[in-house]
Design a protein around this motif. Structure first.
Motif, short mmCIF file in Angstrom:
data_model
loop_
_atom_site.label_atom_id
_atom_site.label_comp_id
_atom_site.label_asym_id
_atom_site.label_seq_id
_atom_site.Cartn_x
_atom_site.Cartn_y
_atom_site.Cartn_z
N ARG A 87 -7.01 20.24 8.84
CA ARG A 87 -6.75 20.60 7.44
C ARG A 87 -6.29 19.39 6.65
O ARG A 87 -6.75 19.15 5.52
CB ARG A 87 -5.71 21.71 7.39
CG ARG A 87 -5.24 22.09 5.98
CD ARG A 87 -3.97 22.91 6.07
NE ARG A 87 -2.90 22.14 6.71
CZ ARG A 87 -1.75 22.67 7.14
NH1 ARG A 87 -1.54 23.97 7.02
NH2 ARG A 87 -0.83 21.90 7.70
N ASP A 88 -5.38 18.60 7.23
CA ASP A 88 -4.89 17.42 6.53
C ASP A 88 -6.00 16.39 6.31
O ASP A 88 -6.01 15.69 5.29
CB ASP A 88 -3.74 16.79 7.32
CG ASP A 88 -2.55 17.74 7.46
OD1 ASP A 88 -2.41 18.63 6.61
OD2 ASP A 88 -1.79 17.60 8.45
N VAL A 89 -6.93 16.31 7.27
CA VAL A 89 -8.05 15.37 7.12
C VAL A 89 -8.98 15.83 6.00
O VAL A 89 -9.44 15.03 5.17
CB VAL A 89 -8.81 15.24 8.45
CG1 VAL A 89 -10.09 14.41 8.25
CG2 VAL A 89 -7.93 14.59 9.51
N LEU A 90 -9.28 17.14 5.96
CA LEU A 90 -10.22 17.65 4.96
C LEU A 90 -9.65 17.58 3.55
O LEU A 90 -10.42 17.53 2.59
CB LEU A 90 -10.58 19.10 5.30
CG LEU A 90 -11.34 19.31 6.62
CD1 LEU A 90 -11.62 20.78 6.84
CD2 LEU A 90 -12.64 18.51 6.63
N PHE A 127 -9.55 29.80 8.27
CA PHE A 127 -8.40 30.06 7.41
C PHE A 127 -7.26 29.07 7.68
O PHE A 127 -6.52 28.71 6.77
CB PHE A 127 -7.92 31.49 7.61
CG PHE A 127 -6.75 31.87 6.75
CD1 PHE A 127 -6.90 32.04 5.39
CD2 PHE A 127 -5.50 32.05 7.30
CE1 PHE A 127 -5.83 32.38 4.59
CE2 PHE A 127 -4.41 32.40 6.50
CZ PHE A 127 -4.59 32.57 5.15
N ILE A 128 -7.14 28.63 8.93
CA ILE A 128 -6.08 27.66 9.27
C ILE A 128 -6.33 26.34 8.55
O ILE A 128 -5.38 25.66 8.13
CB ILE A 128 -6.02 27.45 10.79
CG1 ILE A 128 -5.65 28.77 11.49
CG2 ILE A 128 -5.00 26.38 11.15
CD1 ILE A 128 -5.67 28.68 13.00
N PRO A 181 -9.32 26.32 3.23
CA PRO A 181 -10.45 25.85 2.40
C PRO A 181 -10.12 25.58 0.94
O PRO A 181 -10.73 24.68 0.35
CB PRO A 181 -11.47 26.98 2.54
CG PRO A 181 -11.16 27.60 3.86
CD PRO A 181 -9.66 27.53 3.99
N PRO A 182 -9.17 26.31 0.29
CA PRO A 182 -8.91 25.98 -1.12
C PRO A 182 -8.41 24.56 -1.36
O PRO A 182 -8.53 24.04 -2.47
CB PRO A 182 -7.85 27.01 -1.53
CG PRO A 182 -8.03 28.15 -0.59
CD PRO A 182 -8.45 27.53 0.70
N THR A 183 -7.87 23.93 -0.32
CA THR A 183 -7.34 22.58 -0.49
C THR A 183 -8.32 21.49 -0.07
O THR A 183 -8.00 20.32 -0.15
CB THR A 183 -6.04 22.43 0.31
OG1 THR A 183 -6.32 22.61 1.72
CG2 THR A 183 -5.01 23.45 -0.12
N TRP A 184 -9.51 21.87 0.38
CA TRP A 184 -10.48 20.85 0.78
C TRP A 184 -10.90 20.01 -0.42
O TRP A 184 -10.93 20.50 -1.56
CB TRP A 184 -11.74 21.49 1.36
CG TRP A 184 -11.56 22.20 2.66
CD1 TRP A 184 -10.45 22.21 3.45
CD2 TRP A 184 -12.53 23.02 3.32
NE1 TRP A 184 -10.65 22.98 4.56
CE2 TRP A 184 -11.93 23.49 4.50
CE3 TRP A 184 -13.83 23.40 3.03
CZ2 TRP A 184 -12.61 24.33 5.40
CZ3 TRP A 184 -14.51 24.22 3.91
CH2 TRP A 184 -13.90 24.68 5.08
N SER A 185 -11.26 18.78 -0.13
CA SER A 185 -11.86 17.96 -1.17
C SER A 185 -13.29 18.43 -1.41
O SER A 185 -13.87 19.16 -0.60
CB SER A 185 -11.86 16.48 -0.76
OG SER A 185 -12.71 16.27 0.35
N ALA A 186 -13.87 18.03 -2.54
CA ALA A 186 -15.23 18.45 -2.85
C ALA A 186 -16.23 17.89 -1.83
O ALA A 186 -17.19 18.57 -1.45
CB ALA A 186 -15.61 17.98 -4.26
N ALA A 187 -16.00 16.67 -1.36
CA ALA A 187 -16.89 16.09 -0.36
C ALA A 187 -16.80 16.86 0.96
O ALA A 187 -17.81 17.06 1.65
CB ALA A 187 -16.55 14.62 -0.13
N ALA A 188 -15.60 17.31 1.31
CA ALA A 188 -15.45 18.10 2.53
C ALA A 188 -16.14 19.46 2.40
O ALA A 188 -16.73 19.96 3.36
CB ALA A 188 -13.96 18.30 2.84
#
Length: 424
Positions: free
Chosen positions: A174-177, A203-204, A207-214
């Motif tokens: 999650r932190d990477v994405l 869910f872990i 997804p709402p915090t992903w970057s657009a590229a991710a």
């Protein structure tokens, strides 16, 4: 004294008769000056069968590539760097990602300027009893609650108890994405589509915090490895809310999210059921959302089966202005639609015969596109009904064109007099 002529090596080594030698000295040899005539003779000859086979094979190969790949946009055609993306199962660190990262968003869709009057006219036809828009976190939480409490015929489907080390690992993913821009993705993320409890693991990663590229890379992976129904759920629960939130926040769509929409079309059934139809059924699809998502549909190839089903569903659902935008886009693709779909579209327009509201220009434009493309597929009775509709719903510049097309239409049930052969 004159110089003695040196004999050519070819002439010196040749053994010729005395008569030929004397003739070669007395008479000049004619030079080969019939090059143009030889070219003309070559052009008149037929192509060799092997060459014909190679030409046809190359043409078929090019046609297959055109049918299977995305159609280039006008801006992409003028740019030597832009290439149609290909969906594959290779590593995400290929040259495709590097090329796409160098492109600007404007090379894939134009900056859309929305007229406030058009937007207000479209809002008049939005559903009045639509549900409030939920965030992506709310949707995923509800989905996980359904998974926890769902019972199937085989027994209860429960959330699996995850090992703390697994949960900690995906929290690191999650932190990477969140900060991902380009390059390789963690292998732990790539195996999520192969897991039975992929929604729980997803869910872990938040997804709402992903970057657009991710989000784009995730769409590539899930569209490649998930089945149609599973991909539909990913598009509906993850991709669509993110796209709508991005448009609501920034008034334009991020380049990577636009690419994600294009990748989602590799699962056309999942795209229709997970993005297009839910967007229209929500009742609050804005003009900006309809134009941008519609541009993806317009610029790319979609099988006729999925397009026909989408047209049928759109024609039968409650009307919003966005419906006319997508209907017109599908009509412009010039599919050979089944009569059932054509009849459904005719009834869709006839529903507005008693509507007292002033219909938007989008409705009249979709009506004109339908008549131009499919006037030969309607029956005589339907043509008469549509002509009566024009008396109730009219536009000063579009309605005359529609009436002219209908009056000159040769309907599908018209009797054609075939000439009889005279055997006398």
């Amino acid at each position: 004294m004159g110089k003695t002529k040196r004999m050519k090596p070819s002439q010196a080594g040749e053994k010729v008769s005395l008569e030929q030698d004397i003739d070669s000295i007395r008479f000049a040899k004619p030079k080969n000056r019939n090059k143009i005539r030889l070219r003309q003779d070559d052009e008149e000859q037929f192509v060799d069968s092997n060459l014909s086979r190679k030409i046809l094979s190359a043409a078929r190969e090019q046609q297959r590539e055109l049918d299977s790949s995305f159609g280039p946009t006008p801006a992409e055609a003028g740019s030597s760097k832009s290439k149609a993306p290909k969906l594959d199962d290779e590593d995400d660190s290929g040259s495709e990602q590097e090329e796409e990262d160098t492109l600007e968003p404007d090379t894939f869709y134009e900056n859309i300027e929305i007229n406030e009057e058009d937007e207000k006219a479209l809002e008049m036809f939005m559903s009045s009893n639509r549900a409030p828009r939920r965030t992506l976190g709310d949707i995923l939480n509800e989905r996980l609650t359904e998974v926890k409490t769902h019972f199937s015929e085989e027994g209860s489907v429960k959330m699996q108890d995850l090992d703390p080390r697994v949960e900690q690992m995906y929290q690191g993913v999650r932190d990477v994405l969140r900060k991902y821009r380009s390059g390789k993705l963690p292998k732990a993320f790539k195996i999520i589509p192969n897991l039975r409890n992929w929604e729980q693991i997803l869910f872990i990663t938040d997804p709402p915090t992903w970057s657009a590229a991710a989000m784009y890379q995730a769409t590539r992976i899930f569209a490649s490895n998930l089945k149609e129904k599973m991909a539909q759920r990913f598009f509906n629960l993850v991709l669509l809310p993110r796209i709508r939130d991005d448009l609501a926040e920034y008034k334009r769509l991020n380049f990577h999210l636009y690419q994600a929409l294009r990748k989602a079309l590799f699962k056309p059934g999942g795209f229709m059921k997970g993005i297009l139809l839910p967007l229209l059924e929500s009742g609050d699809c804005t003009l900006r959302e309809a134009i941008i998502v519609g541009s993806v549909v317009a610029r790319n190839s979609i099988p006729i089966l999925h397009s026909s089903a989408a047209i049928l569903k759109i024609a039968e659902m409650d009307y919003t202005g966005a419906n006319s935008i997508f209907l017109r886009i599908f009509f412009d693709k010039r599919y050979a639609l089944p009569y059932r779909v054509v009849d459904a579209v005719v009834f869709h327009f006839l529903r507005f015969e008693r509507d007292s509201r002033e219909l938007p220009v989008l409705w009249h434009q979709a009506f004109l596109a339908f008549v131009q493309r499919y006037k030969a597929d309607i029956s005589s009775e339907q043509r008469d009904s549509l002509l009566e509709l024009l008396k109730k719903q009219s536009h000063h510049s579009i309605t005359p064109e529609i009436r002219r097309e209908l009056q000159n239409a040769k309907c599908r049930d018209a009797e054609t007099a075939e000439p009889k052969m005279d055997f006398d």
